[in-house]
Design an enzyme around this catalytic site. Structure first.
Site, short mmCIF file in Angstrom:
data_model
loop_
_atom_site.label_atom_id
_atom_site.label_comp_id
_atom_site.label_asym_id
_atom_site.label_seq_id
_atom_site.Cartn_x
_atom_site.Cartn_y
_atom_site.Cartn_z
N ARG A 154 31.91 12.23 34.08
CA ARG A 154 32.52 11.41 33.51
C ARG A 154 32.03 10.10 33.28
NH1 ARG A 154 34.65 13.62 38.55
NH2 ARG A 154 36.70 14.64 38.50
N LYS A 178 34.57 11.40 41.91
CA LYS A 178 35.87 10.83 42.54
C LYS A 178 35.80 10.91 43.98
CE LYS A 178 38.94 10.93 38.55
NZ LYS A 178 40.20 11.39 38.06
N HIS A 249 35.34 11.39 27.59
CA HIS A 249 36.20 12.53 28.22
C HIS A 249 36.44 13.65 27.22
CE1 HIS A 249 38.05 12.83 32.12
NE2 HIS A 249 39.19 13.51 31.73
N ARG A 252 33.51 15.64 27.55
CA ARG A 252 33.91 16.47 28.98
C ARG A 252 34.50 17.64 28.87
NH1 ARG A 252 33.50 15.66 34.77
NH2 ARG A 252 35.74 16.39 35.49
N HIS A 275 35.99 19.19 40.14
CA HIS A 275 37.35 19.16 40.42
C HIS A 275 37.78 19.68 41.73
CE1 HIS A 275 38.44 19.52 35.77
NE2 HIS A 275 38.25 18.23 36.15
N TYR A 284 41.78 24.42 30.74
CA TYR A 284 40.68 24.77 29.73
C TYR A 284 40.84 26.54 29.39
CZ TYR A 284 38.79 20.36 30.84
OH TYR A 284 38.57 19.02 30.87
#
Length: 322
Positions: A154, A178, A249, A252, A275, A284
């Site tokens: 990110r 995150k 992004h 990404r 994730h 994806y």
């Protein structure tokens, strides 16, 4: 609306934000969104002359949703706000500050799944070659592009990297993602080479007399910002004649899609992206499946649209000559 009500709501919001930071370990981005969008709802209540939670009923909420739609918010944005407000009111209900959660009857809007945009391999190659490797900024920008594509970082993770986070001998980077979750992401030879060149030649020139541990520096020797990275991508996308928007992004998304196209398993991609849930990564697979379908239809002799028709024609010709 009495001023005391406004103050009470502000205090409740403050407590909730503290809870998100201290107990949920939410990212700065998440906290900023929640605070801004919940405050937007509280301002809407003020405009409707609502004087307390007891007056927030289904009709008020419907007016709020209608107002959001009139203001031009998309379904995904509205659905996110409903989810945030439901969580906020659940927090107040659990703490005894709200007798019931008014958002319980409101179901989340159905939002169609949008397949992520990504660049083709050819577009990615042109983009990577756009920076001028003869200049310090070009060397830095090439390292940034290679790193984003090689690791799926990110942009917030990229600009927060310090020198101590990278291990080029092992081809890996320690990333704080995150919720302050740490993970290790990997690098290929092109990214390692671009970073070595940047660290040896460009970074010392950009740093000047400044002293910083930041990996990527701006012209003044300070830490590069996320906005600067986006501006840089815009410039090189134009140079590469890529018409679509190119954001960190999207790189990404490109990283994840190309990995799956190359045969990587979903769990590995999930870990590399950072994730928490496999379901977040699964979008994806739809992109990869579409690509697989295109390859199949274009390559398999029995999958081409005119295959059956050609076979029929060939059979007819044989019957005519028999």
């Amino acid at each position: 609306m009495p001023e005391t009500v406004q103050l009470a709501w502000e205090e409740q919001l403050r407590k909730y934000i503290t809870y998100l930071i201290a107990e949920k370990n939410a990212s700065k981005y998440t906290v900023r969104n929640y605070e801004s969008e919940i405050r937007q709802f509280l301002k809407f209540l003020h405009s409707q002359r609502i004087s307390g939670w007891s007056e927030v009923n289904i009709e008020v909420l419907r007016r709020y949703l209608a107002w959001l739609m009139k203001e031009g918010y998309c379904k995904a944005s509205i659905s996110r706000r409903v989810s945030e407000l439901r969580s906020f009111c659940h927090f107040l209900e659990r703490n005894g500050e709200l007798p019931r959660n008014p958002f319980t009857p409101i179901s989340s809007l159905r939002v169609p799944k949008r397949l992520p945009n990504y660049l083709s391999r050819q577009e990615m190659e042109v983009l990577l070659s756009a920076p001028d490797a003869g200049k310090p900024q070009g060397q830095r920008d090439r390292a940034i592009l290679e790193l984003l594509y090689a690791s799926g970082l990110r942009v917030s993770e990229l600009v927060s990297l310090d020198l101590g986070d990278i291990d080029l001998s092992q081809g890996q980077i320690r990333v704080l993602g995150k919720g302050d979750k740490e993970r290790i992401t990997l690098l290929g030879k092109p990214a390692i080479g671009a970073l070595q060149l940047y660290l040896r030649d460009a970074r010392p020139q950009l740093m000047g007399s400044a002293a910083t541990h930041a990996l990527f520096l701006n012209r003044s020797g300070g830490r590069l910002s996320a906005r600067s990275v986006q501006t840089t991508l815009n410039k090189y996308a134009r140079q590469a004649h890529i018409i679509r928007p190119v954001t960190p992004h999207i790189l990404r998304h490109t990283f994840a899609t190309h990995l799956l196209d190359g045969g990587a398993d979903l769990r590995t991609v999930q870990e590399l992206l950072g994730h928490s849930l496999l379901g977040t990564t699964q979008i994806y697979t739809h992109v990869s499946q579409e690509r697989a379908r295109e390859v199949y239809l274009g390559a398999h002799p029995r999958a081409k649209p005119d295959a059956d028709e050609a076979s029929k024609n060939e059979g007819t010709e044989k019957e005519d000559t028999a």
